[in-house]
Design a protein around this motif. Structure first.
Motif, PDB file in Angstrom:
ATOM      1  N   ARG A  56      47.514  38.355  11.656  1.00 41.36           N
ATOM      2  CA  ARG A  56      47.055  36.993  11.329  1.00 41.36           C
ATOM      3  C   ARG A  56      47.843  35.940  12.126  1.00 41.36           C
ATOM      4  O   ARG A  56      48.194  34.876  11.628  1.00 41.36           O
ATOM      5  CB  ARG A  56      47.158  36.725   9.822  1.00 41.36           C
ATOM      6  CG  ARG A  56      46.448  37.750   8.974  1.00 41.36           C
ATOM      7  CD  ARG A  56      46.246  37.277   7.533  1.00 41.36           C
ATOM      8  NE  ARG A  56      47.459  36.827   6.894  1.00 41.36           N
ATOM      9  CZ  ARG A  56      48.376  37.625   6.323  1.00 41.36           C
ATOM     10  NH1 ARG A  56      48.203  38.944   6.347  1.00 41.36           N
ATOM     11  NH2 ARG A  56      49.447  37.116   5.738  1.00 41.36           N
ATOM     12  N   ASP A  60      43.224  40.577  15.325  1.00 39.54           N
ATOM     13  CA  ASP A  60      44.320  39.723  14.875  1.00 39.54           C
ATOM     14  C   ASP A  60      44.951  40.343  13.629  1.00 39.54           C
ATOM     15  O   ASP A  60      44.955  39.751  12.542  1.00 39.54           O
ATOM     16  CB  ASP A  60      43.790  38.322  14.572  1.00 39.54           C
ATOM     17  CG  ASP A  60      44.892  37.318  14.266  1.00 39.54           C
ATOM     18  OD1 ASP A  60      46.062  37.590  14.634  1.00 39.54           O
ATOM     19  OD2 ASP A  60      44.596  36.275  13.647  1.00 39.54           O
ATOM     20  N   ARG A  67      47.009  32.538  22.943  1.00 40.66           N
ATOM     21  CA  ARG A  67      48.418  32.511  22.602  1.00 40.66           C
ATOM     22  C   ARG A  67      49.210  32.012  23.811  1.00 40.66           C
ATOM     23  O   ARG A  67      48.986  32.471  24.924  1.00 40.66           O
ATOM     24  CB  ARG A  67      48.926  33.908  22.237  1.00 40.66           C
ATOM     25  CG  ARG A  67      48.533  34.379  20.842  1.00 40.66           C
ATOM     26  CD  ARG A  67      47.152  34.999  20.785  1.00 40.66           C
ATOM     27  NE  ARG A  67      47.017  35.838  19.591  1.00 40.66           N
ATOM     28  CZ  ARG A  67      46.060  35.729  18.681  1.00 40.66           C
ATOM     29  NH1 ARG A  67      45.118  34.803  18.812  1.00 40.66           N
ATOM     30  NH2 ARG A  67      46.027  36.528  17.639  1.00 40.66           N
ATOM     31  N   ASN A  92      44.675  38.653  25.705  1.00 47.03           N
ATOM     32  CA  ASN A  92      44.916  37.380  25.039  1.00 47.03           C
ATOM     33  C   ASN A  92      43.563  36.710  24.810  1.00 47.03           C
ATOM     34  O   ASN A  92      42.859  36.412  25.767  1.00 47.03           O
ATOM     35  CB  ASN A  92      45.810  36.503  25.921  1.00 47.03           C
ATOM     36  CG  ASN A  92      46.418  35.335  25.171  1.00 47.03           C
ATOM     37  OD1 ASN A  92      45.923  34.907  24.136  1.00 47.03           O
ATOM     38  ND2 ASN A  92      47.500  34.821  25.717  1.00 47.03           N
ATOM     39  N   ASP A  96      51.206  39.897  19.848  1.00 44.58           N
ATOM     40  CA  ASP A  96      51.596  38.726  19.069  1.00 44.58           C
ATOM     41  C   ASP A  96      53.073  38.731  18.708  1.00 44.58           C
ATOM     42  O   ASP A  96      53.723  37.674  18.718  1.00 44.58           O
ATOM     43  CB  ASP A  96      50.709  38.649  17.822  1.00 44.58           C
ATOM     44  CG  ASP A  96      49.255  38.372  18.191  1.00 44.58           C
ATOM     45  OD1 ASP A  96      49.013  37.861  19.299  1.00 44.58           O
ATOM     46  OD2 ASP A  96      48.363  38.679  17.375  1.00 44.58           O
ATOM     47  N   ALA A 101      47.358  44.833  19.718  1.00 44.52           N
ATOM     48  CA  ALA A 101      47.278  43.423  19.330  1.00 44.52           C
ATOM     49  C   ALA A 101      48.572  42.970  18.665  1.00 44.52           C
ATOM     50  O   ALA A 101      49.020  41.830  18.861  1.00 44.52           O
ATOM     51  CB  ALA A 101      46.088  43.211  18.399  1.00 44.52           C
ATOM     52  N   SER A 118      46.784  34.148  14.483  1.00 49.42           N
ATOM     53  CA  SER A 118      45.996  32.945  14.779  1.00 49.42           C
ATOM     54  C   SER A 118      46.378  31.791  13.848  1.00 49.42           C
ATOM     55  O   SER A 118      46.170  30.617  14.187  1.00 49.42           O
ATOM     56  CB  SER A 118      44.500  33.245  14.653  1.00 49.42           C
ATOM     57  OG  SER A 118      44.192  33.735  13.359  1.00 49.42           O
TER      58      SER A 118
END
Length: 358
Positions: free
Chosen positions: A21, A18, A121, A115, A68, A64, A23
């Motif tokens: 960040r 992540d 997500r 994911n 995102d 990653a 999340s």
């Protein structure tokens, strides 16, 4: 080949990362989309883009980050704003794609296989999208070993006893893949998919190239088709199929693109094995190949039905998330059905095994 192990490890490692960040914002995105809050989405996109230079250090953190950023930038495009109007957005996508050696946007791999299940997500947060991601992930995981087994089968002569084992393993994997599609078909109506989910899979122009959103054509059934039933020289469908490959192979991860290059150095299994068939000695191989073809049809026919059902409720001229109308699926169904019929005709002419078991 052991692509399944390598890809499982890569996808797992990326899913656990992540770097941006994101999340912290998982619960925000569905609400921003529900409200079409362009100001909120733009602020989130700028915050994520600002984090990239320090957070992305290698291929896996880049993957990653593509995942995102994809959820936010595709949301922005869905609501009518070109992501290129955000300072640095296009340049960042191109940099990340270069690091990963994949297309510089979200793909079916970032959307589903990479994911994280414990911090999922989504664009919408509706239960149907959660199920969709889970089933696409299940399908993708199942097909990893199928590719390995089919690649191992490609150089083997029809009389090699290992051929049956490889085809049987590929068949079992494809059963899971086909079942995942049926689960989607039974639980997600065309109305929900086309009106609630499909708008978040827009095409995006990155670096002057139109790149299509996560779609089935980007998954490894592409490699299964290539290994088993692709058109050969002289087939009137060959030119169309070569264009189809050119348009879709680029969405595969680098290891699978290399696998595709290898597959193309061999004849496809079905026509070759039919040419090499010599009665009882090769009967088990053809019987197992027939079972594999049935599973491929069990996927392909419902997939076409599902696509047609979705297209019926969309405006004329609409495209699927992979950039196609159902015409391409029609061609693939025609090709698969013709190959299956050719194999069935061989059984009818000289049944290699009892039809009840074949």
């Amino acid at each position: 080949m052991n692509l399944a192990t390598d890809m499982r490890s890569l996808d797992q490692r990326v899913s656990e990362l992540d770097p941006l960040r994101f999340s912290e914002h998982i619960d925000e995105v569905p609400g921003l989309n529900e409200d079409a809050d362009m100001g909120g989405l733009e602020r989130l996109a700028r915050a994520l883009l600002d984090r990239v230079p320090e957070a992305v250090t290698d291929e896996e953190t880049a993957s990653a980050a593509l995942r995102d950023l994809g959820f936010v930038l595709a949301s922005i495009e869905r609501h009518g704003m070109d992501h290129r109007s955000l300072p640095g957005a296009e340049e960042t996508l191109l940099k990340l794609g270069g690091l990963v050696d994949e297309v510089p946007r979200d793909s079916v791999y970032t959307y589903a296989l990479r994911n994280p299940g414990n911090a999922l997500r989504t664009f919408t947060g509706i239960p149907q999208e959660v199920l969709f991601i889970e089933e696409v992930r299940r399908a993708g995981i199942a097909l990893r070993p199928a590719v390995d087994h089919l690649m191992a089968a490609l150089p083997l002569p029809a009389r090699d006893p290992l051929l049956v084992e490889h085809l049987a393993a590929a068949t079992e994997a494809f059963k899971v893949f086909a079942d995942a599609l049926l689960t989607v078909k039974r639980n997600i109506t065309p109305e929900v998919f086309s009106t609630r989910m499909r708008p978040y899979f827009p095409p995006m122009t990155v670096g002057g190239t139109v790149l299509y959103a996560p779609g089935g054509a980007q998954m490894t059934p592409l490699l299964v088709d290539m290994a088993v039933l692709r058109p050969e020289p002289g087939d009137p469908r060959q030119k169309w199929y070569e264009q189809y490959l050119d348009e879709n192979l680029l969405y595969l991860p680098a290891a699978y693109r290399a696998a595709g290059d290898t597959i193309l150095t061999y004849r496809p299994l079905l026509p070759r094995l039919l040419d090499e068939a010599t009665g009882d000695a090769t009967a088990p191989v053809l019987a197992q190949l027939r079972l594999l073809m049935r599973e491929i049809l069990h996927f392909r026919l419902p997939h076409l039905q599902l696509a047609r059902a979705n297209m019926r409720i969309r405006p004329d001229g609409s495209l699927g998330s992979g950039g196609y109308t159902t015409d391409s699926l029609d061609h693939l169904v025609e090709l698969t059905t013709e190959r299956h019929q050719r194999l069935s005709d061989a059984f009818a002419a000289a049944p290699p095994l009892d039809h009840a078991t074949a």
